[in-house]
Design an enzyme around this catalytic site. Structure first.
Site, PDB file in Angstrom:
ATOM      1  N   ASN A   9      47.727  30.720  42.420  1.00 48.70           N
ATOM      2  CA  ASN A   9      48.121  29.305  42.429  1.00 48.70           C
ATOM      3  C   ASN A   9      48.416  28.969  43.888  1.00 48.70           C
ATOM      4  O   ASN A   9      49.470  29.321  44.403  1.00 48.70           O
ATOM      5  CB  ASN A   9      49.371  29.121  41.547  1.00 48.70           C
ATOM      6  N   LYS A  11      49.039  26.220  45.219  1.00 54.44           N
ATOM      7  CA  LYS A  11      49.948  25.076  45.415  1.00 54.44           C
ATOM      8  C   LYS A  11      49.349  24.156  46.495  1.00 54.44           C
ATOM      9  O   LYS A  11      48.137  24.067  46.599  1.00 54.44           O
ATOM     10  CB  LYS A  11      51.354  25.563  45.755  1.00 54.44           C
ATOM     11  N   HIS A  95      53.471  23.582  35.101  1.00 55.41           N
ATOM     12  CA  HIS A  95      54.146  24.404  36.113  1.00 55.41           C
ATOM     13  C   HIS A  95      55.543  23.838  36.348  1.00 55.41           C
ATOM     14  O   HIS A  95      55.742  22.615  36.324  1.00 55.41           O
ATOM     15  CB  HIS A  95      53.336  24.410  37.418  1.00 55.41           C
ATOM     16  N   GLU A  97      57.215  23.356  38.926  1.00 57.30           N
ATOM     17  CA  GLU A  97      57.336  22.376  40.011  1.00 57.30           C
ATOM     18  C   GLU A  97      56.929  20.980  39.528  1.00 57.30           C
ATOM     19  O   GLU A  97      57.481  19.977  39.960  1.00 57.30           O
ATOM     20  CB  GLU A  97      56.488  22.830  41.221  1.00 57.30           C
ATOM     21  N   GLU A 167      57.009  31.969  33.595  1.00 56.75           N
ATOM     22  CA  GLU A 167      57.446  31.872  34.982  1.00 56.75           C
ATOM     23  C   GLU A 167      58.907  31.445  35.037  1.00 56.75           C
ATOM     24  O   GLU A 167      59.199  30.236  35.019  1.00 56.75           O
ATOM     25  CB  GLU A 167      56.592  30.838  35.739  1.00 56.75           C
ATOM     26  N   GLY A 173      58.931  31.724  44.110  1.00 57.36           N
ATOM     27  CA  GLY A 173      59.048  31.489  45.546  1.00 57.36           C
ATOM     28  C   GLY A 173      60.382  31.917  46.123  1.00 57.36           C
ATOM     29  O   GLY A 173      60.719  31.559  47.249  1.00 57.36           O
ATOM     30  N   SER A 212      57.291  35.475  42.215  1.00 62.36           N
ATOM     31  CA  SER A 212      57.452  36.493  43.252  1.00 62.36           C
ATOM     32  C   SER A 212      56.754  37.813  42.922  1.00 62.36           C
ATOM     33  O   SER A 212      57.297  38.885  43.208  1.00 62.36           O
ATOM     34  CB  SER A 212      58.941  36.716  43.567  1.00 62.36           C
TER      35      SER A 212
END
Ligand code: PGA
Length: 249
Positions: A9, A11, A95, A97, A167, A173, A212
């Site tokens: 991904n 991003k 996701h 985010e 996730e 991250g 991560s």
């Protein structure tokens, strides 16, 4: 035996020259394909580049989002059919985010999942709890609500061609990975929840872990019974790291 799957991904990272270097290295490193499936989910403007460079290779490509609508007056949105036009196989939906920064609620994510399936794509459905929710002990309730919204909208048959990614938000991250056992527990919970609707499909479902994942921790995570690969953010931007993670799968 489920095949392992590793998806990058990217991003909002990349650029034409940098993508070319990265994809060239991945193509060289992966060659005719390994024992795991591999894909990269790139920003919309680079889908044509991904299609051009990856066509005929063992690496699939996809997008990181798609509209819940098939077409219409939705400025700035991109439909599943448009993604399919560029050879996308996958679209990430839900996701964290997008949930936290763009206000996507479970119902929106469910509608996007349905739109992806209807458009002939394989959605990669992301589920995950925040740190606060984990500390409150409501991880399973949160995952169940996120999952059930999609199950209700898409029906169990909607999952026939889908991938799920667990996730945990607190691991994305942050350099803080869920322990293999913490991840395994949630993966088994998700598989069990799907099994209540269709046991055979649940056995086939690829459930990825994301948050991560690095070359140093990938093998241990992927060695867990219900972890079928990974959704990789930061490490997918470094060819050597992403290739090492693919080899660990
Ligand atoms: P990370 O991101 O690997 O950088 O933690 C994973 C993701 O957000 O999909």
């Amino acid at each position: 035996m489920r095949r392992k799957f590793v998806a990058g991904n990217w991003k909002m990272h990349g650029g034409l020259a940098r993508n070319r270097d990265l994809l060239d290295s991945l193509i060289k490193g992966i060659g005719g394909g390994g024992k795991a499936d591999c894909a990269v989910c790139v920003p919309f403007p680079y889908l044509a580049q991904a299609q051009e460079l990856l066509k005929g290779t063992a690496i699939a490509w996809g997008a990181q989002n798609c509209s819940e609508h098939p077409q219409g007056a939705y400025t700035g949105e991109v439909s599943a059919a448009m993604l399919a036009d560029f050879g996308c196989r996958y679209a990430i939906v839900g996701h964290s985010e997008r949930r936290s920064l763009y206000g996507e609620r479970n119902e929106t994510v469910a509608a996007k999942f349905v739109a992806a399936v209807d458009g002939g794509l394989t959605p990669i459905l992301c589920l995950g709890e925040t740190l606060e929710q984990r500390e409150q002990g409501v991880t399973e309730q949160v995952i169940a609500a996120q999952f059930d919204a999609v199950l209700q909208a898409a029906g169990v048959h909607g999952f026939a061609n889908a991938v799920i990614a667990y996730e945990p938000v607190w691991a994305i991250g942050t350099g803080r990975t869920a322990s293999p056992q913490q991840a395994q527990d949630v993966h088994a919970f998700i598989r069990g929840r799907l099994a209540s609707s269709d046991a055979a499909l649940a056995q086939r479902m690829q459930i990825l872990y994301g948050g991560s994942v690095k070359p140093q921790n990938a093998a241990e995570l992927f060695g867990m019974a219900d972890i079928d690969g990974g959704l990789i953010g930061g490490a997918s931007l470094v060819a050597q790291d992403f290739l090492a993670i693919c080899s660990a799968a």
